[in-house]
Every structure is written in C-alpha cells, then in structure tokens.
Scaffold this active site. Structure first.
Site, PDB file in Angstrom:
ATOM      1  N   ASN A 177       0.814  -1.222   0.000  1.00  0.00           N
ATOM      2  CA  ASN A 177       0.000   0.000   0.000  1.00  0.00           C
ATOM      3  C   ASN A 177       0.843   1.266   0.000  1.00  0.00           C
ATOM      4  OD1 ASN A 177       0.433  -1.205   2.680  1.00  0.00           O
ATOM      5  ND2 ASN A 177      -0.434   0.705   3.450  1.00  0.00           N
ATOM      6  N   ARG A 178       2.125   1.154   0.421  1.00  0.00           N
ATOM      7  CA  ARG A 178       2.951   2.370   0.411  1.00  0.00           C
ATOM      8  C   ARG A 178       4.437   2.025   0.357  1.00  0.00           C
ATOM      9  NH1 ARG A 178       4.075   3.934   6.125  1.00  0.00           N
ATOM     10  NH2 ARG A 178       2.974   2.480   7.474  1.00  0.00           N
ATOM     11  N   ILE A 204       8.287   1.202  -0.203  1.00  0.00           N
ATOM     12  CA  ILE A 204       9.069   0.299  -1.055  1.00  0.00           C
ATOM     13  C   ILE A 204       8.182  -0.822  -1.602  1.00  0.00           C
ATOM     14  CG2 ILE A 204      10.983  -1.361  -1.014  1.00  0.00           C
ATOM     15  CD1 ILE A 204      12.351   0.488   1.085  1.00  0.00           C
ATOM     16  N   ASP A 216      -2.799  -9.191   8.757  1.00  0.00           N
ATOM     17  CA  ASP A 216      -1.667  -8.671   9.521  1.00  0.00           C
ATOM     18  C   ASP A 216      -0.641  -9.802   9.587  1.00  0.00           C
ATOM     19  OD1 ASP A 216       0.008  -7.984  11.818  1.00  0.00           O
ATOM     20  OD2 ASP A 216      -1.485  -6.422  12.212  1.00  0.00           O
ATOM     21  N   VAL A 217       0.606  -9.499   9.268  1.00  0.00           N
ATOM     22  CA  VAL A 217       1.608 -10.585   9.225  1.00  0.00           C
ATOM     23  C   VAL A 217       1.927 -11.132  10.619  1.00  0.00           C
ATOM     24  CG1 VAL A 217       2.644  -9.827   7.043  1.00  0.00           C
ATOM     25  CG2 VAL A 217       3.648  -9.052   9.224  1.00  0.00           C
ATOM     26  N   GLY A 223       7.406  -4.199   7.230  1.00  0.00           N
ATOM     27  CA  GLY A 223       8.358  -4.023   8.328  1.00  0.00           C
ATOM     28  C   GLY A 223       8.083  -2.756   9.098  1.00  0.00           C
ATOM     29  N   TYR A 259      15.453  -3.607  15.685  1.00  0.00           N
ATOM     30  CA  TYR A 259      15.337  -3.601  14.224  1.00  0.00           C
ATOM     31  C   TYR A 259      16.516  -4.350  13.580  1.00  0.00           C
ATOM     32  CZ  TYR A 259      14.642  -1.497   9.546  1.00  0.00           C
ATOM     33  OH  TYR A 259      14.434  -1.285   8.209  1.00  0.00           O
TER      34      TYR A 259
HETATM   35  P1  NDP Z   1       6.793   2.127   5.262  1.00  0.00           P
HETATM   36  O1  NDP Z   1       6.697   2.399   6.723  1.00  0.00           O
HETATM   37  O2  NDP Z   1       6.531   3.190   4.268  1.00  0.00           O
HETATM   38  O3  NDP Z   1       5.871   0.846   4.884  1.00  0.00           O
HETATM   39  C1  NDP Z   1       5.873  -0.305   5.676  1.00  0.00           C
HETATM   40  C2  NDP Z   1       4.869  -1.275   5.102  1.00  0.00           C
HETATM   41  O4  NDP Z   1       4.830  -2.444   5.960  1.00  0.00           O
HETATM   42  C3  NDP Z   1       3.456  -0.701   5.062  1.00  0.00           C
HETATM   43  O5  NDP Z   1       2.782  -1.190   3.943  1.00  0.00           O
HETATM   44  C4  NDP Z   1       2.872  -1.272   6.339  1.00  0.00           C
HETATM   45  O6  NDP Z   1       1.476  -1.351   6.355  1.00  0.00           O
HETATM   46  C5  NDP Z   1       3.468  -2.675   6.303  1.00  0.00           C
HETATM   47  N1  NDP Z   1       3.304  -3.325   7.599  1.00  0.00           N
HETATM   48  C6  NDP Z   1       3.820  -2.931   8.782  1.00  0.00           C
HETATM   49  N2  NDP Z   1       3.425  -3.755   9.761  1.00  0.00           N
HETATM   50  C7  NDP Z   1       2.629  -4.699   9.176  1.00  0.00           C
HETATM   51  C8  NDP Z   1       1.911  -5.817   9.661  1.00  0.00           C
HETATM   52  N3  NDP Z   1       1.930  -6.151  10.950  1.00  0.00           N
HETATM   53  N4  NDP Z   1       1.218  -6.579   8.781  1.00  0.00           N
HETATM   54  C9  NDP Z   1       1.186  -6.244   7.470  1.00  0.00           C
HETATM   55  N5  NDP Z   1       1.834  -5.187   6.952  1.00  0.00           N
HETATM   56  C10 NDP Z   1       2.547  -4.422   7.797  1.00  0.00           C
HETATM   57  O7  NDP Z   1       8.260   1.536   5.101  1.00  0.00           O
HETATM   58  P2  NDP Z   1       9.236   1.355   3.841  1.00  0.00           P
HETATM   59  O8  NDP Z   1       8.480   1.237   2.590  1.00  0.00           O
HETATM   60  O9  NDP Z   1      10.298   2.342   3.982  1.00  0.00           O
HETATM   61  O10 NDP Z   1       9.865  -0.059   4.245  1.00  0.00           O
HETATM   62  C11 NDP Z   1       9.537  -1.287   3.601  1.00  0.00           C
HETATM   63  C12 NDP Z   1      10.554  -2.330   4.028  1.00  0.00           C
HETATM   64  O11 NDP Z   1      11.854  -1.882   3.668  1.00  0.00           O
HETATM   65  C13 NDP Z   1      10.573  -2.566   5.534  1.00  0.00           C
HETATM   66  O12 NDP Z   1      10.788  -3.935   5.804  1.00  0.00           O
HETATM   67  C14 NDP Z   1      11.768  -1.744   5.989  1.00  0.00           C
HETATM   68  O13 NDP Z   1      12.322  -2.251   7.178  1.00  0.00           O
HETATM   69  C15 NDP Z   1      12.697  -1.903   4.801  1.00  0.00           C
HETATM   70  N6  NDP Z   1      13.711  -0.867   4.690  1.00  0.00           N
HETATM   71  C16 NDP Z   1      13.385   0.450   4.507  1.00  0.00           C
HETATM   72  C17 NDP Z   1      14.398   1.388   4.379  1.00  0.00           C
HETATM   73  C18 NDP Z   1      14.146   2.827   4.143  1.00  0.00           C
HETATM   74  O14 NDP Z   1      15.128   3.602   4.112  1.00  0.00           O
HETATM   75  N7  NDP Z   1      12.906   3.278   3.965  1.00  0.00           N
HETATM   76  C19 NDP Z   1      15.809   1.005   4.456  1.00  0.00           C
HETATM   77  C20 NDP Z   1      16.036  -0.384   4.648  1.00  0.00           C
HETATM   78  C21 NDP Z   1      15.014  -1.274   4.755  1.00  0.00           C
HETATM   79  P3  NDP Z   1       0.570  -0.166   7.034  1.00  0.00           P
HETATM   80  O15 NDP Z   1       0.481   0.911   5.990  1.00  0.00           O
HETATM   81  O16 NDP Z   1      -0.716  -0.853   7.321  1.00  0.00           O
HETATM   82  O17 NDP Z   1       1.293   0.277   8.275  1.00  0.00           O
END
Ligand code: NDP
Length: 235
Positions: free
Chosen positions: A12-13, A15, A49-50, A78, A141
């Site tokens: 949904n948002r 990466i 929810d994961v 994440g 983390y």
């Molecule tokens: P965002 O916070 O923008 O997005 C996180 C995503 O994970 C959202 O879609 C969120 O859903 C989903 N999510 C979180 N918790 C759950 C759950 N319990 N069940 C299902 N979905 C869940 O983060 P990023 O896009 O930045 O990050 C994506 C991945 O990349 C993560 O694993 C992050 O650790 C990793 N990462 C990111 C970096 C960065 O610089 N941005 C760097 C290195 C790694 P919801 O909208 O419902 O919360």
C-alpha cells in the site's frame, strides 16, 4: 513469458508499493497482503496482519484461488520502534521481531508449500543495511533484519535443489514514510556517510528485486544484495 503469481507484503505504500508497481508493469499477476490503504492499479489486495499466522494462511489461500500458487514472494512489511538499549521495553523489542522476522517466516512458510510442489520459486526478503551495519537505537530492528540473512541461507540449503532461491535485499536510506519520520540530524548524518551523496527512491529497490526474481538470477541464492549507495561496503 507467462505471467507469474507474485505476492508482495505491504504494497500500500513505500518500497512495497514500488515493487508491486514494477511487477505489474512487467505483466505479472500481483497480489498483496496488507492492512489497509490504497493499492496501485492492478494489484489484488487481501487484508491480513503478518503477526497473525491464521490470517496469513487464509490470505495466501485467497490469493492463490485467483492467481494460482505464489511463485515470487517479496516479504517487505516491516516496522521500526527505535529506542536506546537501556530504555527499550520487551514490547518494543518483541513487536519489531514479530513483524519483521516472525511475520516474514509466516509468509515464507506458507509460500514454500506451492513452490516445493512446482519445483520453482523466488523468495526475496527485504532486510536493511542496518541488519549488518548496526544502528544506535535499533537493537530490535537490526536483530530482526540480520535474522533474515540466516533465514534466507537456511532456506537456500533446504530448498535450493528444488529450483527455489532465497535472497536478501539490504536497502540503505530510501525516501519513504519510515525514513521521513527520522529527526533532521539523523538524516543529515546518514547523508554525510553515503558515498552516493543522496538518498534513493523506492523504485531503485524495486528494480533490484525484479532482477533477483527473474530467470536471469536462477544461480543467485543466499546472497545479501545491498542497494545502499555504498553506505554498508565491507559488511
Ligand atoms: P513504510 O513504513 O513506508 O511501509 C511499511 C509497510 O509495511 C506498510 O505497507 C505497512 O502497512 C506494512 N506493515 C507494517 N506492519 C505490518 C503488519 N503487521 N502486517 C502487514 N503489513 C505491515 O516503510 P518502507 O516502505 O520504507 O519499508 C519497507 C521495508 O523496507 C521494511 O521492511 C523496511 O524495514 C525496509 N527498509 C526500509 C528502508 C528505508 O530507508 N525506507 C531502508 C532499509 C530497509 P501499514 O500501511 O498498514 O502500516
């Protein structure tokens, strides 16, 4: 090429969204397990929810009923709950492990069923440069993200003979809501440390995920692939 059944968690948002868009553009059948919000065009969404094994299993069932067995899993969902070690609560530690590490395990276990039967599959785990580099205030983390390396390498040893690869992508600093929440000083300190001299866009991670999931990457497994502008060199 036949369209593949691709599942990206959290599309949904950020990466995850960019990764889903990339596979849609490549002509694949793309689904996401997500908690809510808007999805890119062409992505089949199933709410789960994961942290909930039963919900994850049911969501995979719904996706597979429409798209067929998942051939490409991108475990992207994440969270961060940054806190200094001395102040970090059990809940802050456990919540991050539950989503980032155990949540990934739940998805991988479910996806592997079909992949083993098909004798092919691509498992891509979204880790972080922090998993191996470490990060002050990120004991939870970093532990969750380095755990994904052991997971991918164990999957590789277990399932590598069945046409299944498991790799880790380790992004550096990507412009999303997750990094947008960091204090200005942290952002500036990161920027000064990145040889590329800039942060990356989510699409730059998505391009690498697409390659690792492709036929061209059939002989890459158990690898940790950085997409970090040189930040973590020498891991
Ligand atoms: P965002 O916070 O923008 O997005 C996180 C995503 O994970 C959202 O879609 C969120 O859903 C989903 N999510 C979180 N918790 C759950 C759950 N319990 N069940 C299902 N979905 C869940 O983060 P990023 O896009 O930045 O990050 C994506 C991945 O990349 C993560 O694993 C992050 O650790 C990793 N990462 C990111 C970096 C960065 O610089 N941005 C760097 C290195 C790694 P919801 O909208 O419902 O919360």
């Amino acid at each position: 090429m036949e369209p593949r059944s691709v599942l990206v968690t959290g599309a949904n948002r950020g990466i995850g969204r960019a990764i889903a868009e990339r596979f849609v553009a490549a002509g694949d059948k793309v689904a996401t397990v997500y908690r809510g919000g808007e999805l890119p065009d062409g992505v089949l969404g199933v709410i789960a929810d994961v942290r909930d094994s039963g919900a994850v299993d049911a969501a995979f069932g719904q996706v597979e009923a429409v798209h067929g067995p998942v051939e490409v899993l991108v475990a992207n969902a994440g969270i961060t709950r940054d806190q200094l070690l001395l102040r970090m609560t059990d809940e802050e530690f456990e919540e991050v492990l539950d989503v980032n590490l155990t949540g990934t395990f739940r998805c991988v276990r479910r996806a592997s069923k079909g992949m083993i039967r098909m004798r092919r599959g691509r498992i891509v785990l979204i880790s972080s440069v922090v998993g191996l580099y470490g990060g002050a205030g990120q004991v939870n983390y970093a532990a969750s993200k380095s755990g994904l390396v052991g997971m991918a390498r164990s999957i590789t040893r277990e399932l590598g003979g069945r046409g299944i690869t498991a790799n880790v992508i380790a992004p550096g600093f990507i412009d999303t809501a997750m990094t947008g929440a960091l204090p200005k000083e942290r952002r500036e300190a990161y920027l000064a440390a990145i040889p590329a001299g800039r942060f990356a866009q989510p699409a730059e991670v998505a391009a690498v995920v697409e390659f690792v999931a492709s036929d061209a990457a059939a002989y890459i497994s158990g690898a940790v692939i950085p997409v970090d502008g040189g930040l973590g060199m020498g891991h």
